[in-house]
Design an enzyme around this catalytic site. Structure first.
Site, PDB file in Angstrom:
ATOM      1  N   ASN A  85      -9.248  -2.038  -5.274  1.00  0.00           N
ATOM      2  CA  ASN A  85      -8.405  -1.523  -6.356  1.00  0.00           C
ATOM      3  C   ASN A  85      -9.135  -1.433  -7.691  1.00  0.00           C
ATOM      4  O   ASN A  85      -8.700  -0.701  -8.580  1.00  0.00           O
ATOM      5  CB  ASN A  85      -7.136  -2.356  -6.516  1.00  0.00           C
ATOM      6  CG  ASN A  85      -6.151  -2.158  -5.387  1.00  0.00           C
ATOM      7  OD1 ASN A  85      -5.370  -3.043  -5.075  1.00  0.00           O
ATOM      8  ND2 ASN A  85      -6.163  -1.004  -4.739  1.00  0.00           N
ATOM      9  N   ASP A 140       0.842  -1.183   0.000  1.00  0.00           N
ATOM     10  CA  ASP A 140       0.000   0.000   0.000  1.00  0.00           C
ATOM     11  C   ASP A 140       0.882   1.238   0.000  1.00  0.00           C
ATOM     12  O   ASP A 140       1.977   1.229   0.562  1.00  0.00           O
ATOM     13  CB  ASP A 140      -0.897  -0.014   1.248  1.00  0.00           C
ATOM     14  CG  ASP A 140      -1.923   1.105   1.246  1.00  0.00           C
ATOM     15  OD1 ASP A 140      -2.368   1.501   0.150  1.00  0.00           O
ATOM     16  OD2 ASP A 140      -2.266   1.588   2.330  1.00  0.00           O
TER      17      ASP A 140
END
Length: 148
Positions: A59, A11
């Site tokens: 995502n 991340d």
């Protein structure tokens, strides 16, 4: 071998790149290289399992060009690293919703599957299209009493 399982959440790579004036995809490439290095280091240190949280279900909400770049990076990683992992006796396992990805990660040819069965080293799990929220929702449905 150490009986440890380490999870790495990949991340912040896009934000890392943006802070340096680079496109977000440059950060994803850098993050993938860091993940590769972490896996090699962990295997040398005798770790038992590493899980790379590579692509969450959230995502999919990213801009299409970024999703395309991430999928291309995942495909390239699988292609280049599978051979290296076999050489280092690292088994690869994919977890998550592989059915929504093309080509499906983990759909190796017969020779690769046979090679992986003989491996004895570290297990590298790559989480793709995963979500703890879906797991929680599914668990709550299973635990809910049947309506009468």
């Amino acid at each position: 071998m150490h009986n440890l399982h380490v999870g790495i959440i990949m991340d912040g790579n896009g934000r890392w790149a943006q802070r340096r004036g680079l496109p977000r995809t440059a950060g994803h490439i850098e993050g993938a290289e860091g993940g590769q290095q972490n896996c090699r280091d962990a295997a040398r240190a005798g770790m038992r399992v590493i899980t790379l949280y590579a692509f969450s279900s959230d995502n999919w909400r990213r801009p299409g060009t970024e999703v395309t770049a991430l999928m291309g990076l995942l495909r390239r990683y699988i292609t280049t690293e599978t051979r290296r992992c076999i050489e280092q006796s690292i088994r690869i396992n994919f977890i998550g919703r592989r059915d929504r990805l093309t080509p499906r990660p983990g759909s190796r040819d017969r020779a690769e599957r046979a090679a992986h069965r003989r491996l004895y080293g570290m297990l590298l799990r790559i989480a793709v299209d995963y979500s703890s929220q879906h797991s929680i929702l599914e668990a709550s449905r299973l635990a809910a009493p049947a309506s009468q």
